[in-house]
Design a protein around this motif. Sequence first.
Motif, PDB file in Angstrom:
ATOM      1  N   ILE A  39       0.833  -1.204   0.000  1.00 27.70           N
ATOM      2  CA  ILE A  39       0.000   0.000   0.000  1.00 27.70           C
ATOM      3  C   ILE A  39       0.875   1.264   0.000  1.00 27.70           C
ATOM      4  O   ILE A  39       0.649   2.187  -0.776  1.00 27.70           O
ATOM      5  CB  ILE A  39      -0.979  -0.047   1.200  1.00 27.70           C
ATOM      6  CG1 ILE A  39      -1.969  -1.212   0.948  1.00 27.70           C
ATOM      7  CG2 ILE A  39      -1.709   1.277   1.379  1.00 27.70           C
ATOM      8  CD1 ILE A  39      -2.829  -1.585   2.128  1.00 27.70           C
ATOM      9  N   ARG A  40       1.909   1.242   0.832  1.00 28.32           N
ATOM     10  CA  ARG A  40       2.804   2.410   0.875  1.00 28.32           C
ATOM     11  C   ARG A  40       3.496   2.631  -0.474  1.00 28.32           C
ATOM     12  O   ARG A  40       3.524   3.737  -0.995  1.00 28.32           O
ATOM     13  CB  ARG A  40       3.861   2.217   1.978  1.00 28.32           C
ATOM     14  CG  ARG A  40       4.752   3.434   2.204  1.00 28.32           C
ATOM     15  CD  ARG A  40       5.894   3.143   3.165  1.00 28.32           C
ATOM     16  NE  ARG A  40       6.801   2.084   2.728  1.00 28.32           N
ATOM     17  CZ  ARG A  40       7.703   2.221   1.761  1.00 28.32           C
ATOM     18  NH1 ARG A  40       7.808   3.370   1.101  1.00 28.32           N
ATOM     19  NH2 ARG A  40       8.485   1.214   1.422  1.00 28.32           N
ATOM     20  N   THR A  53      -5.471   9.083   0.039  1.00 29.44           N
ATOM     21  CA  THR A  53      -4.420   8.090  -0.199  1.00 29.44           C
ATOM     22  C   THR A  53      -4.993   6.676  -0.016  1.00 29.44           C
ATOM     23  O   THR A  53      -6.047   6.509   0.603  1.00 29.44           O
ATOM     24  CB  THR A  53      -3.244   8.253   0.793  1.00 29.44           C
ATOM     25  OG1 THR A  53      -3.762   8.103   2.110  1.00 29.44           O
ATOM     26  CG2 THR A  53      -2.567   9.594   0.629  1.00 29.44           C
ATOM     27  N   LEU A  54      -4.249   5.712  -0.543  1.00 33.29           N
ATOM     28  CA  LEU A  54      -4.643   4.309  -0.364  1.00 33.29           C
ATOM     29  C   LEU A  54      -4.544   3.947   1.116  1.00 33.29           C
ATOM     30  O   LEU A  54      -5.357   3.199   1.640  1.00 33.29           O
ATOM     31  CB  LEU A  54      -3.728   3.398  -1.189  1.00 33.29           C
ATOM     32  CG  LEU A  54      -3.798   3.589  -2.710  1.00 33.29           C
ATOM     33  CD1 LEU A  54      -2.618   2.893  -3.381  1.00 33.29           C
ATOM     34  CD2 LEU A  54      -5.111   3.055  -3.249  1.00 33.29           C
ATOM     35  N   LEU A  79      -7.255   2.905 -12.268  1.00 30.38           N
ATOM     36  CA  LEU A  79      -8.068   2.586 -11.094  1.00 30.38           C
ATOM     37  C   LEU A  79      -7.215   1.691 -10.208  1.00 30.38           C
ATOM     38  O   LEU A  79      -6.617   0.728 -10.696  1.00 30.38           O
ATOM     39  CB  LEU A  79      -9.329   1.826 -11.495  1.00 30.38           C
ATOM     40  CG  LEU A  79     -10.441   2.627 -12.154  1.00 30.38           C
ATOM     41  CD1 LEU A  79     -11.530   1.679 -12.634  1.00 30.38           C
ATOM     42  CD2 LEU A  79     -11.021   3.652 -11.176  1.00 30.38           C
ATOM     43  N   VAL A  80      -7.147   2.007  -8.921  1.00 26.01           N
ATOM     44  CA  VAL A  80      -6.385   1.147  -8.017  1.00 26.01           C
ATOM     45  C   VAL A  80      -7.338   0.507  -7.001  1.00 26.01           C
ATOM     46  O   VAL A  80      -8.104   1.204  -6.338  1.00 26.01           O
ATOM     47  CB  VAL A  80      -5.293   1.939  -7.255  1.00 26.01           C
ATOM     48  CG1 VAL A  80      -4.506   0.997  -6.338  1.00 26.01           C
ATOM     49  CG2 VAL A  80      -4.354   2.625  -8.237  1.00 26.01           C
ATOM     50  N   SER A  81      -7.297  -0.831  -6.941  1.00 26.35           N
ATOM     51  CA  SER A  81      -8.086  -1.541  -5.926  1.00 26.35           C
ATOM     52  C   SER A  81      -7.162  -1.864  -4.766  1.00 26.35           C
ATOM     53  O   SER A  81      -5.984  -2.181  -4.969  1.00 26.35           O
ATOM     54  CB  SER A  81      -8.622  -2.863  -6.486  1.00 26.35           C
ATOM     55  OG  SER A  81      -9.158  -2.667  -7.763  1.00 26.35           O
ATOM     56  N   ILE A  82      -7.712  -1.815  -3.586  1.00 27.57           N
ATOM     57  CA  ILE A  82      -6.884  -2.067  -2.406  1.00 27.57           C
ATOM     58  C   ILE A  82      -7.468  -3.226  -1.591  1.00 27.57           C
ATOM     59  O   ILE A  82      -8.683  -3.299  -1.399  1.00 27.57           O
ATOM     60  CB  ILE A  82      -6.726  -0.768  -1.574  1.00 27.57           C
ATOM     61  CG1 ILE A  82      -6.207  -1.067  -0.173  1.00 27.57           C
ATOM     62  CG2 ILE A  82      -8.015   0.003  -1.457  1.00 27.57           C
ATOM     63  CD1 ILE A  82      -5.794   0.195   0.543  1.00 27.57           C
ATOM     64  N   PHE A  83      -6.587  -4.121  -1.204  1.00 29.17           N
ATOM     65  CA  PHE A  83      -6.999  -5.295  -0.416  1.00 29.17           C
ATOM     66  C   PHE A  83      -6.086  -5.393   0.796  1.00 29.17           C
ATOM     67  O   PHE A  83      -4.866  -5.481   0.647  1.00 29.17           O
ATOM     68  CB  PHE A  83      -6.870  -6.583  -1.237  1.00 29.17           C
ATOM     69  CG  PHE A  83      -7.599  -6.516  -2.554  1.00 29.17           C
ATOM     70  CD1 PHE A  83      -8.956  -6.780  -2.633  1.00 29.17           C
ATOM     71  CD2 PHE A  83      -6.917  -6.165  -3.708  1.00 29.17           C
ATOM     72  CE1 PHE A  83      -9.632  -6.710  -3.845  1.00 29.17           C
ATOM     73  CE2 PHE A  83      -7.580  -6.093  -4.928  1.00 29.17           C
ATOM     74  CZ  PHE A  83      -8.943  -6.358  -4.989  1.00 29.17           C
ATOM     75  N   ARG A  84      -6.688  -5.351   1.985  1.00 25.27           N
ATOM     76  CA  ARG A  84      -5.851  -5.419   3.185  1.00 25.27           C
ATOM     77  C   ARG A  84      -5.791  -6.846   3.725  1.00 25.27           C
ATOM     78  O   ARG A  84      -6.753  -7.584   3.651  1.00 25.27           O
ATOM     79  CB  ARG A  84      -6.418  -4.483   4.252  1.00 25.27           C
ATOM     80  CG  ARG A  84      -6.216  -3.017   3.893  1.00 25.27           C
ATOM     81  CD  ARG A  84      -6.633  -2.121   5.043  1.00 25.27           C
ATOM     82  NE  ARG A  84      -6.546  -0.729   4.649  1.00 25.27           N
ATOM     83  CZ  ARG A  84      -5.419  -0.021   4.697  1.00 25.27           C
ATOM     84  NH1 ARG A  84      -4.309  -0.575   5.142  1.00 25.27           N
ATOM     85  NH2 ARG A  84      -5.415   1.234   4.307  1.00 25.27           N
ATOM     86  N   THR A  85      -4.634  -7.171   4.281  1.00 28.03           N
ATOM     87  CA  THR A  85      -4.456  -8.492   4.873  1.00 28.03           C
ATOM     88  C   THR A  85      -5.519  -8.728   5.954  1.00 28.03           C
ATOM     89  O   THR A  85      -5.853  -7.775   6.667  1.00 28.03           O
ATOM     90  CB  THR A  85      -3.025  -8.615   5.464  1.00 28.03           C
ATOM     91  OG1 THR A  85      -2.889  -9.894   6.034  1.00 28.03           O
ATOM     92  CG2 THR A  85      -2.745  -7.585   6.545  1.00 28.03           C
ATOM     93  N   THR A  95      -2.409  -4.484  -3.840  1.00 22.02           N
ATOM     94  CA  THR A  95      -3.155  -3.552  -4.692  1.00 22.02           C
ATOM     95  C   THR A  95      -3.178  -4.106  -6.102  1.00 22.02           C
ATOM     96  O   THR A  95      -2.330  -4.920  -6.480  1.00 22.02           O
ATOM     97  CB  THR A  95      -2.499  -2.147  -4.736  1.00 22.02           C
ATOM     98  OG1 THR A  95      -1.200  -2.277  -5.324  1.00 22.02           O
ATOM     99  CG2 THR A  95      -2.385  -1.521  -3.367  1.00 22.02           C
ATOM    100  N   GLU A  96      -4.189  -3.670  -6.863  1.00 22.46           N
ATOM    101  CA  GLU A  96      -4.245  -4.006  -8.285  1.00 22.46           C
ATOM    102  C   GLU A  96      -4.464  -2.715  -9.046  1.00 22.46           C
ATOM    103  O   GLU A  96      -5.418  -1.985  -8.771  1.00 22.46           O
ATOM    104  CB  GLU A  96      -5.389  -4.989  -8.562  1.00 22.46           C
ATOM    105  CG  GLU A  96      -5.020  -6.399  -8.161  1.00 22.46           C
ATOM    106  CD  GLU A  96      -6.148  -7.413  -8.374  1.00 22.46           C
ATOM    107  OE1 GLU A  96      -6.059  -8.487  -7.771  1.00 22.46           O
ATOM    108  OE2 GLU A  96      -7.103  -7.093  -9.117  1.00 22.46           O
TER     109      GLU A  96
END
Length: 471
Positions: A39-40, A53-54, A79-85, A95-96
């Motif tokens: 993510i960072r 921010t993400l 487009l950014v998708s974010i997936f957290r653990t 991220t994708e």
Amino acid sequence: MYLTAYKRKVINNNDTICAVATRPGGALGVVRVSGPDAIRITDSVFRSASGRTLADSQSGRVLFGQIVDADSQTVDEVLVSIFRTPHSYTGQDSTEISCHGSAYILEQVCRLLIEAGCRQAGPGEFTERAFLAGKLDLSQAEAVADLIASGNRATHRIAMSQLKGHFSSELSILREQLLQLTSLLELELDFADHEELEFADRTELLSLARRADDRITELARSFKTGQALKEGIPVAIVGKTNVGKSTLLNRLLRDDRAIVSDIHGTTRDTIEDTIQIKGVTFRFIDTAGIRQTADAIEQIGISRTFAAINKALIVIWMVDAQPTPDDISEITPHLEGKKLILAFNKCDLQDYGRFETASLQLPPDSYKTIEISAKFNNNIPQLEEIIYTLADIPEINADTVIVTQARHYEALTRAHENLARVIDGLTSTLPGDLIAEDLRLVLQDLADITGGAITPGETLQNIFSHFCIGK
Ligand SMILES: Nc1nc2c(ncn2[C@@H]2O[C@H](COP(=O)(O)OP(=O)(O)O)[C@@H](O)[C@H]2O)c(=O)[nH]1
Ligand SMILES: [Mg+2]
């Protein structure tokens, strides 16, 4: 994109990896990032349109914005998708980045990510992380590769069933049965000195072992079907020269794949290609016509014809005139275990007689017959129907388990061999501790398929190195 020779020295699960996950040529391309800093690092190359921010976004969110380089130049709108653990494919922060599908853009995005601290992912490394995080077992991870490669309804369903864990749960049922057997044997060992105690009857143990073995054998047998479904069920078209074999191949493929001519011996090599019949892939092999010839190259072609028959599950033997017992005796030695179709071609011709099969000395139920015209497209759908029926495809439902990987087949075969020794031991009143030893081997063989803590690193490397990068 495929680096099969890729060798990873150590599995380092703690760095952040990135890779292009899509094939080149599409309108969109996706770059995947996974690892503790995903993510960072993505934030460091991304400016969202909203200014958010993400790092400030929840798992499952999608942000619109731009990827920018060190000079603040826009590389692409994304487009950014974010997936957290742990709620991601790999179990890690991920991220994708959906970009436009230009190879240049995708390369630039990866370059920026790598400059910001990512490492280029190896083949299958995302799925490997999913496995290491316990998101998938090994057979499920392999199903991901099958799913990506699936080219027809049958292989898609089998891969999906494996991914959903139907194969894994079959194996865990078997495991439980075998563990029960082990504990019954151990009970026998522990109390061996107490003659007054009654133990589980060995015939009971035997029937437990036999039941497990039956299922293991059945699973191992399904590999033949699994492989045929994956690669296409092989169908050889054979017969004398000029009977219309190449015309039939072209007709089935709906393409001018093979050269058709009235010159005898035109087809000298085998030509093969696949078509789908009712969602199942068939691989048709057109062969050199069988005849006596002095032409050395044609002779090689004819020997390849016999090799093609040997490989085939179904053989279409084509004739355009009344066949004689001598004609078929040339190929009968190769027909053991094959399904045979006698195709009487050129039924459009005026002087087309009625073909007789009585004189051919073939067992009556060993073949099907059909009259066709390859050239004028008569009865071809009916021929396809016969081919489909003879292939005897098991019904494939969402939970059908069919073994498709050689690695699984080998493990099941080993399990069967070791279990055969257990069964022998039980019938020959071998001491329980020796039988228990073989049982442990069977359990290990089954565990190898789903991959426990004991799976050697080499096996893992071998499996994941056959994936594409980005998966
Ligand atoms: N009348 C008629 N001729 C055919 C038919 N199928 C093939 N032929 C002709 O038979 C000749 C030999 O065909 P080809 O497919 O090359 O035979 P192969 O040697 O068995 O591969 C060609 O002239 C074809 O046009 C058919 O169904 N009807
Ligand atoms: Mg030909």
